[in-house]
Design a protein around this motif. Structure first.
Motif, PDB file in Angstrom:
ATOM      1  N   ARG A 116       0.835  -1.197   0.000  1.00  0.00           N
ATOM      2  CA  ARG A 116       0.000   0.000   0.000  1.00  0.00           C
ATOM      3  C   ARG A 116       0.871   1.249   0.000  1.00  0.00           C
ATOM      4  O   ARG A 116       0.625   2.182  -0.734  1.00  0.00           O
ATOM      5  N   SER A 117       1.895   1.280   0.857  1.00  0.00           N
ATOM      6  CA  SER A 117       2.762   2.456   0.921  1.00  0.00           C
ATOM      7  C   SER A 117       4.077   2.082   1.590  1.00  0.00           C
ATOM      8  O   SER A 117       4.193   1.035   2.218  1.00  0.00           O
TER       9      SER A 117
ATOM     10  N   LEU B  35       6.968   3.958   4.153  1.00  0.00           N
ATOM     11  CA  LEU B  35       7.119   5.105   5.040  1.00  0.00           C
ATOM     12  C   LEU B  35       8.543   5.155   5.600  1.00  0.00           C
ATOM     13  O   LEU B  35       9.151   4.121   5.853  1.00  0.00           O
TER      14      LEU B  35
ATOM     15  N   GLU C 165       3.763  -0.639   4.367  1.00  0.00           N
ATOM     16  CA  GLU C 165       2.387  -0.885   4.760  1.00  0.00           C
ATOM     17  C   GLU C 165       1.760  -1.856   3.769  1.00  0.00           C
ATOM     18  O   GLU C 165       1.863  -1.673   2.552  1.00  0.00           O
TER      19      GLU C 165
ATOM     20  N   ILE D  10      -4.378  -5.762   4.680  1.00  0.00           N
ATOM     21  CA  ILE D  10      -4.689  -7.087   5.211  1.00  0.00           C
ATOM     22  C   ILE D  10      -6.046  -7.507   4.623  1.00  0.00           C
ATOM     23  O   ILE D  10      -6.106  -8.331   3.728  1.00  0.00           O
TER      24      ILE D  10
ATOM     25  N   ALA E  74     -10.043  -2.328   4.605  1.00  0.00           N
ATOM     26  CA  ALA E  74      -9.190  -1.154   4.774  1.00  0.00           C
ATOM     27  C   ALA E  74      -8.138  -1.386   5.837  1.00  0.00           C
ATOM     28  O   ALA E  74      -7.346  -0.490   6.148  1.00  0.00           O
ATOM     29  N   ASN E  75      -8.097  -2.586   6.423  1.00  0.00           N
ATOM     30  CA  ASN E  75      -7.106  -2.864   7.458  1.00  0.00           C
ATOM     31  C   ASN E  75      -5.731  -2.987   6.844  1.00  0.00           C
ATOM     32  O   ASN E  75      -5.554  -3.579   5.785  1.00  0.00           O
ATOM     33  N   SER E  76      -4.748  -2.446   7.548  1.00  0.00           N
ATOM     34  CA  SER E  76      -3.378  -2.558   7.064  1.00  0.00           C
ATOM     35  C   SER E  76      -2.440  -2.723   8.247  1.00  0.00           C
ATOM     36  O   SER E  76      -2.829  -2.501   9.394  1.00  0.00           O
ATOM     37  N   LYS E  77      -1.206  -3.107   7.936  1.00  0.00           N
ATOM     38  CA  LYS E  77      -0.208  -3.221   8.986  1.00  0.00           C
ATOM     39  C   LYS E  77       1.144  -2.803   8.429  1.00  0.00           C
ATOM     40  O   LYS E  77       1.371  -2.853   7.235  1.00  0.00           O
ATOM     41  N   LEU E  78       2.024  -2.389   9.336  1.00  0.00           N
ATOM     42  CA  LEU E  78       3.369  -1.982   8.960  1.00  0.00           C
ATOM     43  C   LEU E  78       4.364  -3.073   9.306  1.00  0.00           C
ATOM     44  O   LEU E  78       4.290  -3.660  10.381  1.00  0.00           O
TER      45      LEU E  78
ATOM     46  N   PHE F  66       8.491  -3.265   9.620  1.00  0.00           N
ATOM     47  CA  PHE F  66       9.644  -2.394   9.690  1.00  0.00           C
ATOM     48  C   PHE F  66      10.926  -3.128   9.335  1.00  0.00           C
ATOM     49  O   PHE F  66      11.071  -4.326   9.594  1.00  0.00           O
TER      50      PHE F  66
ATOM     51  N   TYR G 299      -7.876   2.833  13.989  1.00  0.00           N
ATOM     52  CA  TYR G 299      -6.837   1.810  13.976  1.00  0.00           C
ATOM     53  C   TYR G 299      -5.776   2.117  15.031  1.00  0.00           C
ATOM     54  O   TYR G 299      -5.219   3.211  15.066  1.00  0.00           O
TER      55      TYR G 299
ATOM     56  N   TYR H 129      -2.292   0.178  17.192  1.00  0.00           N
ATOM     57  CA  TYR H 129      -1.304  -0.886  17.049  1.00  0.00           C
ATOM     58  C   TYR H 129      -0.393  -0.910  18.281  1.00  0.00           C
ATOM     59  O   TYR H 129      -0.103   0.122  18.868  1.00  0.00           O
TER      60      TYR H 129
ATOM     61  N   TYR I 266       3.520  -2.213  19.135  1.00  0.00           N
ATOM     62  CA  TYR I 266       4.800  -2.704  18.629  1.00  0.00           C
ATOM     63  C   TYR I 266       5.756  -2.855  19.805  1.00  0.00           C
ATOM     64  O   TYR I 266       5.652  -2.163  20.804  1.00  0.00           O
TER      65      TYR I 266
ATOM     66  N   LEU J 226      11.222  -2.514  14.864  1.00  0.00           N
ATOM     67  CA  LEU J 226       9.891  -2.555  15.484  1.00  0.00           C
ATOM     68  C   LEU J 226       9.112  -3.737  14.927  1.00  0.00           C
ATOM     69  O   LEU J 226       9.062  -3.938  13.712  1.00  0.00           O
TER      70      LEU J 226
ATOM     71  N   LEU K 166       5.343  -5.879  15.098  1.00  0.00           N
ATOM     72  CA  LEU K 166       3.939  -5.734  15.447  1.00  0.00           C
ATOM     73  C   LEU K 166       3.504  -6.870  16.369  1.00  0.00           C
ATOM     74  O   LEU K 166       3.694  -8.044  16.057  1.00  0.00           O
TER      75      LEU K 166
ATOM     76  N   TYR L 109      -8.824  -2.722  14.853  1.00  0.00           N
ATOM     77  CA  TYR L 109      -9.470  -1.910  13.829  1.00  0.00           C
ATOM     78  C   TYR L 109     -10.849  -1.468  14.270  1.00  0.00           C
ATOM     79  O   TYR L 109     -11.711  -1.135  13.446  1.00  0.00           O
TER      80      TYR L 109
ATOM     81  N   TYR M 162      -1.487  10.077   4.522  1.00  0.00           N
ATOM     82  CA  TYR M 162      -1.746   9.673   5.899  1.00  0.00           C
ATOM     83  C   TYR M 162      -0.474   9.071   6.439  1.00  0.00           C
ATOM     84  O   TYR M 162       0.496   8.854   5.713  1.00  0.00           O
TER      85      TYR M 162
ATOM     86  N   TYR N 255       1.369   6.941  10.180  1.00  0.00           N
ATOM     87  CA  TYR N 255       1.244   6.338  11.482  1.00  0.00           C
ATOM     88  C   TYR N 255       1.971   7.229  12.485  1.00  0.00           C
ATOM     89  O   TYR N 255       3.085   7.668  12.229  1.00  0.00           O
TER      90      TYR N 255
END
Lengths: 114, 115
Positions: free
Chosen positions: A31-32, A34, A92, A95, A98-102, A104, B31, B33, B35, B43, B45, B50, B102, B104
């Protein structure tokens, strides 16, 4: 499994140098991407990238994404001692809905010497 | 400012005891989270949410549970703390920053030491 690899893991430069930090990724449902800067406390947001080839800039920092080759770079020009920090790359992924997770990377520790 | 507050900021606890960390936000973000950050691992998760009562596991969820009974609070519980759970814990929310953009935002972190 989603994967984010940053390189180099650490870097020491002198003030005024230009540095390039690398981030490659493998992720399903991208999705993105960062970038964050982390000093002593919480990571602070730098850039969000979603489209290939469009450079984002903020002062001496800039970043670009290549979605074909699955990598991003973060450039810092004319480095200052205040740029010393850990730089985190995160990807990102969607899932469901609209749910997403990062996910790293391990971070790049940049030290800028006077 | 996303208005995220984590508590406590620091905690030392004994192995085998339950511990609950709290993340509180004031801006009705959906949302949230949790970590953990450890040297050499970046980091990772633990769990995410949600919505109220809607939570799911992240990549390092073993030994942790979460609850979200109201929008503003996301609780992380270590059911029986172990030394491997010594870490810095960050709560995060995702938010719209500008039109079409957007990001985080992270809380200030909780440093947990299990002895």
């Amino acid at each position: 499994e989603d994967k984010v690899v940053q390189s180099p893991l650490s870097l020491v430069v002198h003030e005024g140098d230009t540095v390039t930090l690398n981030c490659s990724y493998e992720v399903t449902n991208f999705r993105s991407l960062l970038w964050y800067k982390q000093e002593k406390k919480a990571p602070t947001f730098l850039f969000m990238l979603t489209s290939s080839g469009i450079e984002k800039k903020s002062g001496r920092l800039s970043s670009i994404l290549d979605k074909k080759e699955l990598f991003s770079i973060l450039n810092i020009t004319a480095t200052q001692t205040g740029d010393s920090a850990i730089y985190l790359c995160a990807v990102e992924a969607l899932i469901t809905g609209a749910n997403s997770k990062l996910t790293f990377g391990k971070g790049i520790t940049l030290s800028v010497r006077p | 400012d996303a208005g995220i507050t984590q508590s406590p900021r620091h905690k030392v606890t004994e192995t085998g005891t339950p511990v609950t960390l709290r993340c509180h936000q004031t801006e009705n973000h959906r949302y949230m989270y949790w970590y953990r950050q450890d040297p050499g691992h970046g980091l990772r998760l633990i769990h995410y949410s949600y919505g109220v009562k809607d939570t799911d596991k992240g990549e390092v969820s073993d030994g942790y549970s979460v609850s979200r009974s109201k929008t503003e609070d996301f609780l992380l519980t270590l059911e029986s703390a172990t030394s491997s759970q010594t870490s810095v814990y960050f709560c995060a929310i995702s938010e719209i920053r500008r039109q079409g953009d957007y990001g985080y935002t992270f809380g200030s972190g909780t440093r947990l030491t299990v002895v």
